[in-house]
Design a protein around this motif. Structure first.
Motif, PDB file in Angstrom:
ATOM      1  N   MET A   1     -60.467 102.570  84.750  1.00 38.10           N
ATOM      2  CA  MET A   1     -58.308 102.829  85.691  1.00 38.10           C
ATOM      3  C   MET A   1     -57.824 102.012  84.553  1.00 38.10           C
ATOM      4  SD  MET A   1     -59.301 102.837  89.753  1.00 38.10           S
ATOM      5  CE  MET A   1     -59.706 101.423  89.964  1.00 38.10           C
ATOM      6  N   ALA A   2     -58.341 100.576  83.882  1.00 37.31           N
ATOM      7  CA  ALA A   2     -56.590  99.536  83.160  1.00 37.31           C
ATOM      8  C   ALA A   2     -57.148 100.698  82.300  1.00 37.31           C
ATOM      9  CB  ALA A   2     -57.919  98.236  83.139  1.00 37.31           C
ATOM     10  N   VAL A   3     -58.162 101.110  81.809  1.00 30.64           N
ATOM     11  CA  VAL A   3     -58.017 101.568  80.330  1.00 30.64           C
ATOM     12  C   VAL A   3     -57.165 103.194  80.425  1.00 30.64           C
ATOM     13  CG1 VAL A   3     -59.391 103.292  78.383  1.00 30.64           C
ATOM     14  CG2 VAL A   3     -60.189 101.362  79.525  1.00 30.64           C
ATOM     15  N   GLN A   4     -57.186 103.375  81.182  1.00 28.49           N
ATOM     16  CA  GLN A   4     -56.496 104.562  82.042  1.00 28.49           C
ATOM     17  C   GLN A   4     -55.197 104.419  82.138  1.00 28.49           C
ATOM     18  OE1 GLN A   4     -56.967 107.780  82.044  1.00 28.49           O
ATOM     19  NE2 GLN A   4     -55.568 109.011  82.870  1.00 28.49           N
ATOM     20  N   LEU A   5     -55.326 103.138  82.793  1.00 26.63           N
ATOM     21  CA  LEU A   5     -53.407 103.108  82.477  1.00 26.63           C
ATOM     22  C   LEU A   5     -53.184 102.670  80.963  1.00 26.63           C
ATOM     23  CD1 LEU A   5     -51.158 102.506  84.882  1.00 26.63           C
ATOM     24  CD2 LEU A   5     -51.170 100.637  84.626  1.00 26.63           C
ATOM     25  N   ILE A   6     -53.865 102.270  80.482  1.00 27.73           N
ATOM     26  CA  ILE A   6     -52.608 101.395  79.255  1.00 27.73           C
ATOM     27  C   ILE A   6     -52.710 102.275  77.708  1.00 27.73           C
ATOM     28  CG2 ILE A   6     -54.381 100.382  76.842  1.00 27.73           C
ATOM     29  CD1 ILE A   6     -54.654  97.750  79.012  1.00 27.73           C
ATOM     30  N   GLY A   7     -54.090 103.495  78.535  1.00 29.90           N
ATOM     31  CA  GLY A   7     -53.281 104.661  77.562  1.00 29.90           C
ATOM     32  C   GLY A   7     -51.991 105.255  78.125  1.00 29.90           C
ATOM     33  N   THR A   8     -51.628 105.813  79.323  1.00 29.69           N
ATOM     34  CA  THR A   8     -50.359 106.660  79.208  1.00 29.69           C
ATOM     35  C   THR A   8     -49.381 106.048  79.131  1.00 29.69           C
ATOM     36  OG1 THR A   8     -52.254 107.672  81.158  1.00 29.69           O
ATOM     37  CG2 THR A   8     -49.211 107.969  81.187  1.00 29.69           C
ATOM     38  N   THR A   9     -50.093 104.300  79.636  1.00 27.77           N
ATOM     39  CA  THR A   9     -48.261 104.020  79.274  1.00 27.77           C
ATOM     40  C   THR A   9     -48.426 103.050  78.263  1.00 27.77           C
ATOM     41  OG1 THR A   9     -49.103 102.300  81.651  1.00 27.77           O
ATOM     42  CG2 THR A   9     -47.164 101.120  80.026  1.00 27.77           C
ATOM     43  N   GLY A  10     -49.161 103.481  76.939  1.00 30.03           N
ATOM     44  CA  GLY A  10     -48.916 103.041  75.660  1.00 30.03           C
ATOM     45  C   GLY A  10     -48.773 104.308  74.874  1.00 30.03           C
ATOM     46  N   ILE A  11     -48.744 105.521  76.025  1.00 28.56           N
ATOM     47  CA  ILE A  11     -47.842 106.877  75.295  1.00 28.56           C
ATOM     48  C   ILE A  11     -46.521 106.462  75.180  1.00 28.56           C
ATOM     49  CG2 ILE A  11     -47.141 109.204  75.363  1.00 28.56           C
ATOM     50  CD1 ILE A  11     -50.662 109.045  76.105  1.00 28.56           C
TER      51      ILE A  11
ATOM     52  N   GLY B   1     -51.816  95.347  82.570  1.00 28.33           N
ATOM     53  CA  GLY B   1     -51.761  96.001  82.940  1.00 28.33           C
ATOM     54  C   GLY B   1     -53.879  95.288  82.129  1.00 28.33           C
ATOM     55  N   LEU B   2     -53.272  95.105  81.547  1.00 25.07           N
ATOM     56  CA  LEU B   2     -54.997  94.089  80.553  1.00 25.07           C
ATOM     57  C   LEU B   2     -55.262  93.323  81.598  1.00 25.07           C
ATOM     58  CD1 LEU B   2     -53.811  92.792  77.080  1.00 25.07           C
ATOM     59  CD2 LEU B   2     -54.896  94.727  77.635  1.00 25.07           C
TER      60      LEU B   2
ATOM     61  N   MET C   1     -45.705  95.998  81.474  1.00 25.36           N
ATOM     62  CA  MET C   1     -46.629  96.459  82.146  1.00 25.36           C
ATOM     63  C   MET C   1     -47.980  96.381  81.123  1.00 25.36           C
ATOM     64  SD  MET C   1     -45.036  96.874  84.806  1.00 25.36           S
ATOM     65  CE  MET C   1     -44.504  95.262  84.487  1.00 25.36           C
ATOM     66  N   LEU C   2     -47.913  96.519  79.949  1.00 23.32           N
ATOM     67  CA  LEU C   2     -48.939  97.257  78.943  1.00 23.32           C
ATOM     68  C   LEU C   2     -49.827  95.338  78.993  1.00 23.32           C
ATOM     69  CD1 LEU C   2     -47.992  98.904  75.755  1.00 23.32           C
ATOM     70  CD2 LEU C   2     -50.218  99.151  78.002  1.00 23.32           C
TER      71      LEU C   2
END
Lengths: 96, 315, 96
Positions: free
Chosen positions: A34-44, A19-20, A15-16
């Motif tokens: 939005m992609a940065v926000q998604l990568i942040g949450t998915t990364g967590i 998301g890129l 998914m990460l």
């Protein structure tokens, strides 16, 4: 449990990778934000799963730090940086 | 192939691809977003390699603060971005740059792959000597005791960086407030977040600093979190950047290296070596240094991101 | 008891992974910035929340559990605010 969590971790990493794509392609800056926000949450989520798989509980501290800093970075990107002022102050006040 | 290896390969490929794209991207804003995403993904790799302290630092500095710093730089360069895009370097320069980069990569890879197995390391002696300070985290021991000189000089380097950034201020704004005065609707979403998040963030920052004694963490990571929370408050317009001429601010900036140097010289005065701690008081001394360092790092990183003074102090 | 906790973990983490999938795919496929933003917040809140819920039974200590919950709450707060700001920025970008 271990294999299951590893499999889910692999899925989240995929998914990460997906998301890129908006970062690379995303027409418009809003998609990149939005992609940065998604990568942040998915990364967590990936960090938490990785910590559970490897048994290192300090990974949760890294996830906590990431949560705070990713929020800060997302907001900075929306404001387009610290040296740039939101020129549309009127609309900001209107829909606060 | 075991699932773990596939995972690592996918992660490595993603990070590499993102890094290449960040360099190749045409717009500086897009490249900065790529850089921040890179900074958010690399901690995964560090945790996988069991280097949690490095992961914390990467998440704090690479993911958050570094990206925003680049964003500010890109914003300042925007005026000249079009002109600089027009002057592309010639093919010979590009070939030379590509050859140099490839050589460096090969040299690094060779150095890493040709290491004897197991690689020579000082980790066992460092862990064995943890009794000297009473701290359980070997990284903190190395940073604050065995290689304390390097850490102290790093703090001095941070101070020099601030001096460098402040020296860019125009004459009229000398000693003034860095950056523009941000404003946001005091009843809006951003102001709400900037009231709610920083108290939690400060608690987390102090916790990360405090837990660095025995678990991954430390002064640098804690200070970076505190800096990010401070900048959030500034971005929401709830506070202004402090004037560069403020005496209290300057005291905070030199507190870290100052306390470090004082304790180091005290060690010399007590008949031990420079930066040697008397074994009985090692832990409280180190913690005292770390408290000062955390404050200094937080203030320094915040000011570095805020930029050079732009508005004069008497407004 | 152990078995019941493991079942909770498996179901919750699977559900969380599903929401991450939904959010990521939607970010790529939805036609409009605002619809993409809507999908993003689903991944943010529900995806992370369910993964955290699933990892809670596996947590080693009470402190780890509390950290997990606070990560989710932070994600909620950050996601809500950043979505508002991105939407405002997108509207400004689109209208000017």
């Amino acid at each position: 449990m271990f294999e299951f969590l590893t499999a889910v971790l692999g899925f989240i990493v995929l998914m990460l990778a997906l998301g890129l794509i908006p970062i690379l392609r995303g027409p418009g800056d809003a998609d990149r934000m939005m992609a940065v926000q998604l990568i942040g949450t998915t990364g967590i989520a990936a960090l938490l799963l990785l910590g559970a798989v490897m048994g290192t509980s300090p990974a949760i501290d890294v996830a906590l730090t990431l949560a705070l800093l990713a929020t800060f970075a997302s907001i900075a990107f929306v404001k387009k940086g610290l040296s740039h002022l939101d020129d549309d102050e009127a609309s900001t006040r209107a829909d606060g | 192939m075991p699932v773990a290896t596939v995972l690592e390969l996918v992660l490595a490929a993603m990070v590499l691809g993102l890094a290449v794209w960040t360099i190749a991207a045409r717009q500086s804003y897009a490249a900065t977003v790529g850089f921040v995403a890179y900074g958010l993904l690399v901690p995964l790799i560090w945790v996988r390699l069991d280097a949690v302290d490095v992961a914390l630092t990467e998440a704090a500095i690479g993911g958050g603060l570094g990206g925003v710093l680049l964003l500010a730089a890109a914003a300042r360069l925007r005026a000249t971005e079009i002109a600089s895009l027009a002057e592309t370097p010639g093919p010979m320069v590009r070939l030379g740059a590509a050859a140099l980069s490839a050589t460096t990569t090969c040299a690094l890879a060779a150095a890493l792959l040709l290491l004897p197995d197991p690689a020579p390391t000082l980790a066992p002696p460092a862990i064995a000597h943890a009794w000297a300070t009473g701290l359980a985290n070997p990284v903190t021991n190395v940073l604050m005791a065995f290689r304390a000189m390097d850490t102290m000089l790093e703090k001095v380097v941070l101070l020099l960086a601030i001096v460098g950034v402040w020296s860019l201020a125009p004459d009229a704004a000398w000693g003034g407030h860095p950056g523009p005065r941000h404003q946001a609707d005091p009843h809006g979403a951003l102001a709400f977040l900037a009231r709610l998040l920083p108290p939690l963030g400060v608690v987390v920052g102090i916790y990360i600093f405090w837990t660095g004694a025995d678990h991954p963490g430390g002064a640098f990571q804690g200070g970076a979190i505190l800096a990010a929370m401070w900048l959030l408050v500034i971005m929401a317009g709830l506070a202004d950047t402090p004037p560069a001429g403020s005496r209290r601010l300057r005291l905070l900036l030199i507190a870290g290296p100052g306390v470090f140097l004082t304790i180091g010289l005290a060690g010399l005065g007590l008949g031990l070596a420079f930066l040697a701690y008397p074994p009985a008081q090692a832990k409280p001394l180190i913690l005292a240094i770390e408290v000062a360092m955390t404050l200094t790092i937080a203030v320094t990183l915040g000011l570095l991101l805020a930029g050079a003074p732009e508005r004069s102090a008497q407004r | 008891m152990r078995f019941a906790l493991d079942i909770v973990t498996i179901i919750a983490v699977l559900a969380g992974a599903f929401f991450f999938l939904a959010g990521t795919v939607a970010l790529l496929r939805f036609p409009d910035t605002l619809t993409r933003l809507h999908a993003l917040t689903k991944a943010d809140n529900l995806g992370l929340g369910l993964v955290v819920l699933g990892l809670l039974p596996q947590a080693i200590s009470l402190r780890d559990g509390l950290k997990l919950i606070s990560i989710w709450l932070l994600g909620l707060l950050a996601g809500a605010t950043v979505s508002q700001l991105i939407a405002r920025a997108a509207r400004r970008e689109g209208s000017t």
